[in-house]
Motif scaffolding. Sequence first.
Motif, PDB file in Angstrom:
ATOM      1  N   ARG A  40     -12.244 -84.751 -36.394  1.00 57.09           N
ATOM      2  CA  ARG A  40     -12.200 -83.430 -37.035  1.00 57.09           C
ATOM      3  C   ARG A  40     -13.586 -82.785 -37.076  1.00 57.09           C
ATOM      4  N   MET A  80       1.272 -88.141 -32.275  1.00 56.49           N
ATOM      5  CA  MET A  80       1.525 -86.746 -32.660  1.00 56.49           C
ATOM      6  C   MET A  80       0.910 -86.436 -34.017  1.00 56.49           C
ATOM      7  N   ALA A  81       1.081 -87.376 -34.952  1.00 54.63           N
ATOM      8  CA  ALA A  81       0.558 -87.135 -36.302  1.00 54.63           C
ATOM      9  C   ALA A  81      -0.970 -87.039 -36.277  1.00 54.63           C
ATOM     10  N   LEU A 124      -2.896 -86.221 -33.710  1.00 52.90           N
ATOM     11  CA  LEU A 124      -3.293 -84.984 -33.017  1.00 52.90           C
ATOM     12  C   LEU A 124      -3.103 -83.772 -33.927  1.00 52.90           C
ATOM     13  N   THR A 125      -2.052 -83.808 -34.739  1.00 56.08           N
ATOM     14  CA  THR A 125      -1.812 -82.696 -35.667  1.00 56.08           C
ATOM     15  C   THR A 125      -2.962 -82.568 -36.660  1.00 56.08           C
ATOM     16  N   VAL A 126      -3.390 -83.716 -37.199  1.00 61.65           N
ATOM     17  CA  VAL A 126      -4.491 -83.716 -38.161  1.00 61.65           C
ATOM     18  C   VAL A 126      -5.796 -83.270 -37.486  1.00 61.65           C
ATOM     19  N   THR A 127      -6.019 -83.736 -36.273  1.00 59.93           N
ATOM     20  CA  THR A 127      -7.233 -83.357 -35.539  1.00 59.93           C
ATOM     21  C   THR A 127      -7.231 -81.860 -35.260  1.00 59.93           C
ATOM     22  N   GLU A 128      -6.102 -81.396 -34.768  1.00 64.84           N
ATOM     23  CA  GLU A 128      -5.997 -79.992 -34.362  1.00 64.84           C
ATOM     24  C   GLU A 128      -6.147 -79.035 -35.547  1.00 64.84           C
ATOM     25  N   ALA A 129      -5.765 -79.518 -36.745  1.00 65.05           N
ATOM     26  CA  ALA A 129      -5.848 -78.659 -37.932  1.00 65.05           C
ATOM     27  C   ALA A 129      -7.305 -78.270 -38.233  1.00 65.05           C
ATOM     28  N   GLN A 164      -0.285 -92.716 -38.455  1.00 62.74           N
ATOM     29  CA  GLN A 164       0.605 -91.685 -39.036  1.00 62.74           C
ATOM     30  C   GLN A 164      -0.103 -91.025 -40.216  1.00 62.74           C
ATOM     31  N   LEU A 194      -2.330 -85.105 -43.598  1.00 65.98           N
ATOM     32  CA  LEU A 194      -3.497 -84.215 -43.654  1.00 65.98           C
ATOM     33  C   LEU A 194      -4.159 -84.211 -45.040  1.00 65.98           C
TER      34      LEU A 194
END
Length: 393
Positions: free
Chosen positions: A267, A299-300, A302-307, A357, A360
């Motif tokens: 992040r 996926m989880a 990547l979602t946190v990273t992308e946020a 998993q 955020l």
Amino acid sequence: MKEIILCKYGEIILKGANRSRFESILLREVRRRASHIGKFDVRAAQSTLYITPLSDFEDMDEMFEQAKHVFGFVGVSRAAVAEKSMEDICRVAREYLPPYLAGAKRFRAEAKRSDKKFPLKSPEIGAEIGGVILSMRPDLKVDLDHPDVTVRVEIRDTAAYIHAGQDRGAGGVPLGSSGRGLLLLSGGIDSPVAGYMMARRGLALDALYFESIPYTSDRAREKVASLARIMTEYCGPIRMHVISLTKIQEAIRDNCEEDYFTLLLRRFMMRLSCRMAERCGASALITGESLGQVASQTMAALTVTEAAADRLIFRPCIGMDKEEIVRTARHIGTFETSILPYEDCCTVFTPRHPKTQPVLEKVIAQEEKLDYDTLLEEAWESRFSMVVSQFEG
Ligand code: ATP
Ligand code: MG
């Protein structure tokens, strides 16, 4: 006899009104490369770029190789130039073709007449050239389906061209025609492939490498610069930026739960990358992430990273198997360098049980234990840049 190089456009033929913009990028890119090799005239006509050496001493082999690395061409061929008369075409064919026919058993001869005023039709021109070849090499057989050599005569506006086959071009669309992307370039196998794939779709590249000295070495940075240099064969000169994550990593180690180390680091990388992208005019980040490859690529995760990012992220390797990525890495020539064993900042203080998993809110709670803005600012101030170019030294 004069030999030139013909480069055939790919998809840009379809682009209608934008075509001249694409064409001028191709002209600029080929001229840039040509200027490092020798004296060549480069011009565009009839969906083809013509590269003409201005003396008998220009390095045509090197120019040919360079042309095959330019995105936007589907095919590249060396061709002999003849006057637009059957007599001269046959004369040039006799002189030019023998080396290309050496070792062949079967051939095919065909013609394309874009100048409809030329008195013979395409099949007739093909048949004449076939006759010339058979008169020189009676041992050869005509084979339309599985020829060893395909000889082609093209009757164009100002001249006729004869060639003995076309090599594949680099494909894609012209470099920069889609804008600019910032490639997060590590020393691994995946990120150079990701950069190449997006450059092939028209993104000019800047690269950003995160290091963590003394946990990573100067040799690791040099390895990444070598990867960037190999990529320049396709992608043109690349500005490579370097940012130090040492203090961030130490702060994470000292203050946060181990399971979150990698996610927290990624992040930080996203935030710094977006800032760098803004600075270098890149509208997107490019990473080599591939779904499920490691704990930080679920996926989880990547979602946190992308946020943490505020711009578009391209992950062209996301759906690729390692094997496919390796194949591309070999094709572009980065594989052997990528597998050299130097440390990467992601492998410094790696958690034993990384969260696959993550949630955020919990990641943000970890971040609140840090003097976030100061760390970010200090890392940003550590940045420096260099230009990596194919034609150095
Ligand atoms: P690669 O083979 O590209 O190193 P990887 O499978 O090792 O990828 P990670 O280490 O999790 O995966 O990194 C995922 C992506 O994050 C990389 O493909 C790259 O785009 C970026 N990245 C990782 N480490 C760095 C670094 N030190 N500097 C810049 N970008 C990095
Ligand atoms: Mg890596």
